[in-house]
Design an enzyme around this catalytic site. Structure first.
Site, PDB file in Angstrom:
ATOM      1  N   HIS A 126       0.841  -1.197   0.000  1.00 38.12           N
ATOM      2  CA  HIS A 126       0.000   0.000   0.000  1.00 38.12           C
ATOM      3  C   HIS A 126       0.875   1.245   0.000  1.00 38.12           C
ATOM      4  O   HIS A 126       2.003   1.236   0.499  1.00 38.12           O
ATOM      5  CB  HIS A 126      -0.929   0.015   1.211  1.00 38.12           C
ATOM      6  CG  HIS A 126      -1.871  -1.154   1.259  1.00 38.12           C
ATOM      7  ND1 HIS A 126      -2.976  -1.254   0.444  1.00 38.12           N
ATOM      8  CD2 HIS A 126      -1.847  -2.283   2.003  1.00 38.12           C
ATOM      9  CE1 HIS A 126      -3.604  -2.392   0.694  1.00 38.12           C
ATOM     10  NE2 HIS A 126      -2.943  -3.036   1.632  1.00 38.12           N
ATOM     11  N   ARG A 195      18.939  -9.619  13.649  1.00 42.79           N
ATOM     12  CA  ARG A 195      20.302  -9.117  13.823  1.00 42.79           C
ATOM     13  C   ARG A 195      21.271 -10.283  13.732  1.00 42.79           C
ATOM     14  O   ARG A 195      20.888 -11.449  13.888  1.00 42.79           O
ATOM     15  CB  ARG A 195      20.447  -8.405  15.167  1.00 42.79           C
ATOM     16  CG  ARG A 195      20.176  -9.300  16.360  1.00 42.79           C
ATOM     17  CD  ARG A 195      20.278  -8.541  17.664  1.00 42.79           C
ATOM     18  NE  ARG A 195      20.000  -9.391  18.821  1.00 42.79           N
ATOM     19  CZ  ARG A 195      20.901 -10.157  19.423  1.00 42.79           C
ATOM     20  NH1 ARG A 195      22.153 -10.197  18.957  1.00 42.79           N
ATOM     21  NH2 ARG A 195      20.575 -10.904  20.461  1.00 42.79           N
TER      22      ARG A 195
END
Length: 213
Positions: A126, A195
């Site tokens: 969107h 990470r």
């Protein structure tokens, strides 16, 4: 009533072995499937005219819970959103209830493994400005970037790989991770956002040059 020119074609497709694969290629010109690939249960395939979906050789897609250890919540979905989009899945891959969605390009290398219910996409779906977002056509070039996954990558169950990410060869993405940045080759990443957890041991010269059986 005539169908809209860019109407998405949505079909549930199952295949096993090269004979039915060739039949699928003739019927669905958006899709090419390599020899020896198979689908356990029905894969959901959707693409507008012009988009392409390519699956390599000996790749297996599990769409029912009996086909994978953890079970899956839905069949595999391979969906192109624009006529320019392409999905490329390499040789010898394994997917289980995986969702792959491309507005530009999602590319998956060879010998990749995807745990149950992994999602991979290259777009935000969107528009970013809130004004008119609900009804405005998506501005695909501004909300999409290619997502590239290298060879020999293992993605754990229910991980999410987002737009613009490159995952290096041999990497591992831990279960439930949300990957929003590039992943180094031969690394292990995990968390939300994912990470670096540690690097895998380097390939020894003996392993690197060992003959393939």
């Amino acid at each position: 009533m005539a169908r809209p020119r860019l109407a998405v074609r949505l079909r549930n497709i199952a295949w096993r072995g090269s004979t039915l694969v060739r039949g699928w290629q003739l019927r669905w010109n958006c899709t090419a499937v390599g020899e020896g690939s198979s689908s356990l249960g029905r894969t959901i395939v959707a693409a507008p005219p012009g988009a392409t979906i390519t699956i390599g050789s000996r790749t297996h897609i599990a769409n029912i819970s009996e086909g994978t250890a953890l079970g899956i919540s839905h069949p595999t979905v391979l969906r192109c959103l624009t006529p320019e989009a392409r999905i490329v899945i390499g040789d010898d891959c394994g997917l289980s209830g995986t969702s792959v969605c491309a507005a530009i390009e999602v590319r998956i290398g060879n010998r990749c493994l995807f745990g149950a219910d992994v999602m991979v996409f290259d777009t935000d779906f969107h528009n970013h400005p809130p004004e008119g977002r609900r009804y405005a056509p998506p501005d695909w070039p501004n909300i999409s970037r290619p997502t590239i996954i290298g060879d020999d990558v293992f993605v754990g169950t229910r991980a999410i790989i987002t737009k613009g990410v490159t995952i290096g060869d041999g990497a591992i993405v831990a279960a439930g991770s949300v990957v929003v940045g590039d992943v180094p080759a031969r690394s292990i990443v995990g968390g939300n956002p994912a990470r670096l957890l540690r690097m895998l041991d380097p390939v020894s010269s003996e392993t690197r040059h060992a003959p393939a059986d």
